[in-house]
Write an enzyme that holds these catalytic residues in place. Sequence first.
Site, mmCIF file in Angstrom:
data_model
loop_
_atom_site.group_PDB
_atom_site.id
_atom_site.type_symbol
_atom_site.label_atom_id
_atom_site.label_comp_id
_atom_site.label_asym_id
_atom_site.label_seq_id
_atom_site.Cartn_x
_atom_site.Cartn_y
_atom_site.Cartn_z
ATOM 1 N N GLY A 1 6.316 -6.768 4.399
ATOM 2 C CA GLY A 1 4.964 -7.022 5.837
ATOM 3 C C GLY A 1 5.212 -8.359 6.939
ATOM 4 O O GLY A 1 4.186 -8.691 6.701
ATOM 5 N N GLY B 1 2.050 -9.237 8.624
ATOM 6 C CA GLY B 1 0.662 -9.105 8.560
ATOM 7 C C GLY B 1 0.381 -9.965 8.663
ATOM 8 O O GLY B 1 0.730 -10.906 8.788
ATOM 9 N N ASN C 1 0.625 3.529 -1.696
ATOM 10 C CA ASN C 1 1.552 2.463 -2.377
ATOM 11 C C ASN C 1 2.922 2.859 -3.038
ATOM 12 O O ASN C 1 3.863 1.881 -3.005
ATOM 13 C CB ASN C 1 0.987 1.321 -2.119
ATOM 14 C CG ASN C 1 0.224 1.148 -0.989
ATOM 15 O OD1 ASN C 1 0.677 1.094 0.255
ATOM 16 N ND2 ASN C 1 -0.983 0.383 -0.745
ATOM 17 N N VAL D 1 2.352 -8.737 -4.362
ATOM 18 C CA VAL D 1 1.030 -9.211 -3.971
ATOM 19 C C VAL D 1 0.482 -7.803 -3.659
ATOM 20 O O VAL D 1 -1.248 -7.674 -3.863
ATOM 21 C CB VAL D 1 1.125 -10.009 -2.845
ATOM 22 C CG1 VAL D 1 -0.606 -10.085 -2.072
ATOM 23 C CG2 VAL D 1 1.521 -10.732 -3.278
ATOM 24 N N ASP E 1 -7.615 -14.660 -8.727
ATOM 25 C CA ASP E 1 -8.978 -13.989 -9.104
ATOM 26 C C ASP E 1 -9.262 -15.409 -9.621
ATOM 27 O O ASP E 1 -10.626 -16.106 -10.277
ATOM 28 C CB ASP E 1 -8.307 -13.005 -9.877
ATOM 29 C CG ASP E 1 -8.118 -11.941 -9.084
ATOM 30 O OD1 ASP E 1 -9.196 -11.698 -8.555
ATOM 31 O OD2 ASP E 1 -7.223 -11.854 -9.163
ATOM 32 N N ARG F 1 -10.716 -18.053 -7.893
ATOM 33 C CA ARG F 1 -12.190 -17.752 -7.205
ATOM 34 C C ARG F 1 -13.141 -18.127 -8.499
ATOM 35 O O ARG F 1 -14.054 -18.365 -8.328
ATOM 36 C CB ARG F 1 -12.493 -16.251 -7.168
ATOM 37 C CG ARG F 1 -11.758 -15.647 -5.365
ATOM 38 C CD ARG F 1 -11.060 -14.195 -5.332
ATOM 39 N NE ARG F 1 -11.291 -13.458 -4.223
ATOM 40 C CZ ARG F 1 -10.502 -12.530 -3.979
ATOM 41 N NH1 ARG F 1 -10.204 -11.822 -5.331
ATOM 42 N NH2 ARG F 1 -10.573 -12.342 -2.964
ATOM 43 N N HIS G 1 -6.205 -6.219 -11.017
ATOM 44 C CA HIS G 1 -6.433 -7.303 -10.001
ATOM 45 C C HIS G 1 -7.363 -6.154 -9.103
ATOM 46 O O HIS G 1 -7.066 -5.278 -8.486
ATOM 47 C CB HIS G 1 -5.411 -7.859 -9.220
ATOM 48 C CG HIS G 1 -6.318 -8.386 -7.703
ATOM 49 N ND1 HIS G 1 -6.741 -9.231 -7.624
ATOM 50 C CD2 HIS G 1 -5.787 -7.403 -6.666
ATOM 51 C CE1 HIS G 1 -6.773 -9.210 -6.170
ATOM 52 N NE2 HIS G 1 -6.294 -8.709 -5.584
HETATM 53 P P1 NAD Z 1 -1.728 -6.451 6.936
HETATM 54 O O1 NAD Z 1 -2.081 -4.756 6.743
HETATM 55 O O2 NAD Z 1 -2.337 -6.865 7.535
HETATM 56 O O3 NAD Z 1 -0.076 -6.641 6.307
HETATM 57 C C1 NAD Z 1 0.526 -5.784 5.281
HETATM 58 C C2 NAD Z 1 1.890 -5.530 6.226
HETATM 59 O O4 NAD Z 1 2.894 -3.999 5.348
HETATM 60 C C3 NAD Z 1 2.070 -4.814 7.707
HETATM 61 O O5 NAD Z 1 2.476 -5.674 8.327
HETATM 62 C C4 NAD Z 1 2.316 -3.413 7.343
HETATM 63 O O6 NAD Z 1 3.116 -3.186 8.290
HETATM 64 C C5 NAD Z 1 3.546 -3.794 6.756
HETATM 65 N N1 NAD Z 1 3.967 -2.830 5.809
HETATM 66 C C6 NAD Z 1 3.607 -1.748 5.722
HETATM 67 N N2 NAD Z 1 3.957 -0.925 5.191
HETATM 68 C C7 NAD Z 1 5.676 -1.416 4.682
HETATM 69 C C8 NAD Z 1 7.004 -1.257 3.605
HETATM 70 N N3 NAD Z 1 7.163 -0.611 3.557
HETATM 71 N N4 NAD Z 1 7.672 -2.275 4.011
HETATM 72 C C9 NAD Z 1 7.304 -3.471 4.674
HETATM 73 N N5 NAD Z 1 5.897 -3.582 5.621
HETATM 74 C C10 NAD Z 1 5.841 -2.699 5.055
HETATM 75 O O7 NAD Z 1 -2.285 -6.380 5.440
HETATM 76 P P2 NAD Z 1 -2.798 -7.944 4.259
HETATM 77 O O8 NAD Z 1 -3.725 -8.033 4.748
HETATM 78 O O9 NAD Z 1 -1.358 -8.706 4.859
HETATM 79 O O10 NAD Z 1 -2.828 -7.306 2.831
HETATM 80 C C11 NAD Z 1 -1.054 -6.749 2.070
HETATM 81 C C12 NAD Z 1 -1.495 -6.609 0.639
HETATM 82 O O11 NAD Z 1 -1.588 -7.311 -0.159
HETATM 83 C C13 NAD Z 1 -2.466 -5.716 0.925
HETATM 84 O O12 NAD Z 1 -1.742 -4.345 0.074
HETATM 85 C C14 NAD Z 1 -3.355 -5.726 0.056
HETATM 86 O O13 NAD Z 1 -4.326 -4.899 -0.269
HETATM 87 C C15 NAD Z 1 -2.914 -7.353 -0.587
HETATM 88 N N6 NAD Z 1 -3.587 -8.335 -1.717
HETATM 89 C C16 NAD Z 1 -3.582 -8.263 -2.226
HETATM 90 C C17 NAD Z 1 -4.582 -9.733 -2.470
HETATM 91 C C18 NAD Z 1 -4.121 -9.817 -4.288
HETATM 92 O O14 NAD Z 1 -5.048 -10.464 -5.051
HETATM 93 N N7 NAD Z 1 -2.882 -9.305 -4.815
HETATM 94 C C19 NAD Z 1 -5.035 -10.311 -2.158
HETATM 95 C C20 NAD Z 1 -5.459 -10.182 -0.436
HETATM 96 C C21 NAD Z 1 -4.048 -8.687 -0.545
HETATM 97 C C1 LMR Z 2 -8.872 -8.956 -3.285
HETATM 98 O O1 LMR Z 2 -8.880 -9.534 -3.687
HETATM 99 O O2 LMR Z 2 -8.519 -10.052 -1.802
HETATM 100 C C2 LMR Z 2 -7.671 -8.022 -2.415
HETATM 101 O O3 LMR Z 2 -7.356 -7.585 -3.595
HETATM 102 C C3 LMR Z 2 -8.461 -6.858 -1.782
HETATM 103 C C4 LMR Z 2 -8.085 -5.818 -1.105
HETATM 104 O O4 LMR Z 2 -8.192 -4.435 -1.754
HETATM 105 O O5 LMR Z 2 -7.387 -6.008 -0.659
#
Ligand code: NAD
Ligand code: LMR
Length: 324
Positions: free
Chosen positions: A8, A11, A102, A126, A156, A159, A184
Amino acid sequence: MRRIAVTGGSGQINYNLLFRIASGEMLGEEQPIALHLLELPEALGALEGVVMELQDCAYPLLREVVIGSDPMKVFSGVDLAILVGATPRGKGMERSDLLKENAKIFVAQGKALAKVADPEVKVFVVGNPCNTNCLIAFHHAGGLNPRHFFAMTRLDENRAKAQLAAKAGVLVREVTQVTIWGNHSATQVPDFFNARIKGKPAIEVIKDRHYLEGEFMTTVQQRGSAVIAARGKSSAASAANAILDWIKDLYTPTPANEWFSSAIYSTGNSYGIADDLFFSFPCRSKGDGTCEIVAGLPWDEFLRKKIEKTEAELIQERDEVLRG
Ligand code: NAD
Ligand code: LMR
């Protein structure tokens, strides 16, 4: 040299994360690194812009950047893989909506890691729903060690620490031994019962049990949704920051009497949580990129009920994607 795959790459989390990794903040200022960045074909153009900016930072430790959209090529020889890329949750969506969408990504990436990454690769998931995505990746990564897979609940934990510190009027670093149990998601269990504030049990410092069981829990559980509602996008800078905290935790010997939260493979755990889940536990590391569960923390009745609920949710997610 450490070869670090990050998915990603173009992103919003990565726009915060990659620069901090490349600066040496994650693995230390002596560790040369190569970044292997995976993106969807349609986002490779934007990723090229990110690579230009990485180059323009002239980071002394960043020796190589590989980009591409085929995990079988991009993951070749990597010894850390940070799997961020996924479709993020939008306004009003629940994590379960994303589950099947996903899952496919993590099947392909698990297989590729098993085939072409270093056999000791450590995998940090993540992209949401991260616990179950991690399970999917592991299940398709035949031959890799389940103890080398992790899903992130460190945001978390941060937070929860920030909320407790604000309520008690102390510095965040004075809040310790905070565990996130389980998923999560909104069922996660931020544990105030075993947390400490300035070395004392948090429940003796914050005597307002109504707050701890109510507002504190729900604020932490719902924080991801609250950020999405406010920003229209999911948390990114704080998520990148937590990724760094979490990976540093795993590559640094954990100080005495401390621990950190990570979702890890549950099979054989000492808390009676069902096997074959990625469940968040209190963890300690010797600094080698692996960790052990901190055993024997007591649960009161309130905590036990909440932990059963988050466990049930993870079992349901697992059954939906792996057996459904
Ligand atoms: P974003 O949409 O800005 O970026 C995601 C990127 O992943 C995009 O550029 C997309 O093109 C790319 N992508 C999608 N499918 C792909 C694949 N198969 N291979 C490679 N790249 C791929 O999203 P973001 O805000 O950067 O968030 C990314 C992920 O992290 C989301 O799933 C979000 O929910 C998650 N997240 C998790 C936590 C946590 O605490 N675990 C916290 C925040 C966000
Ligand atoms: C977060 O905890 O901020 C993210 O996992 C929320 C989400 O679903 O992208």
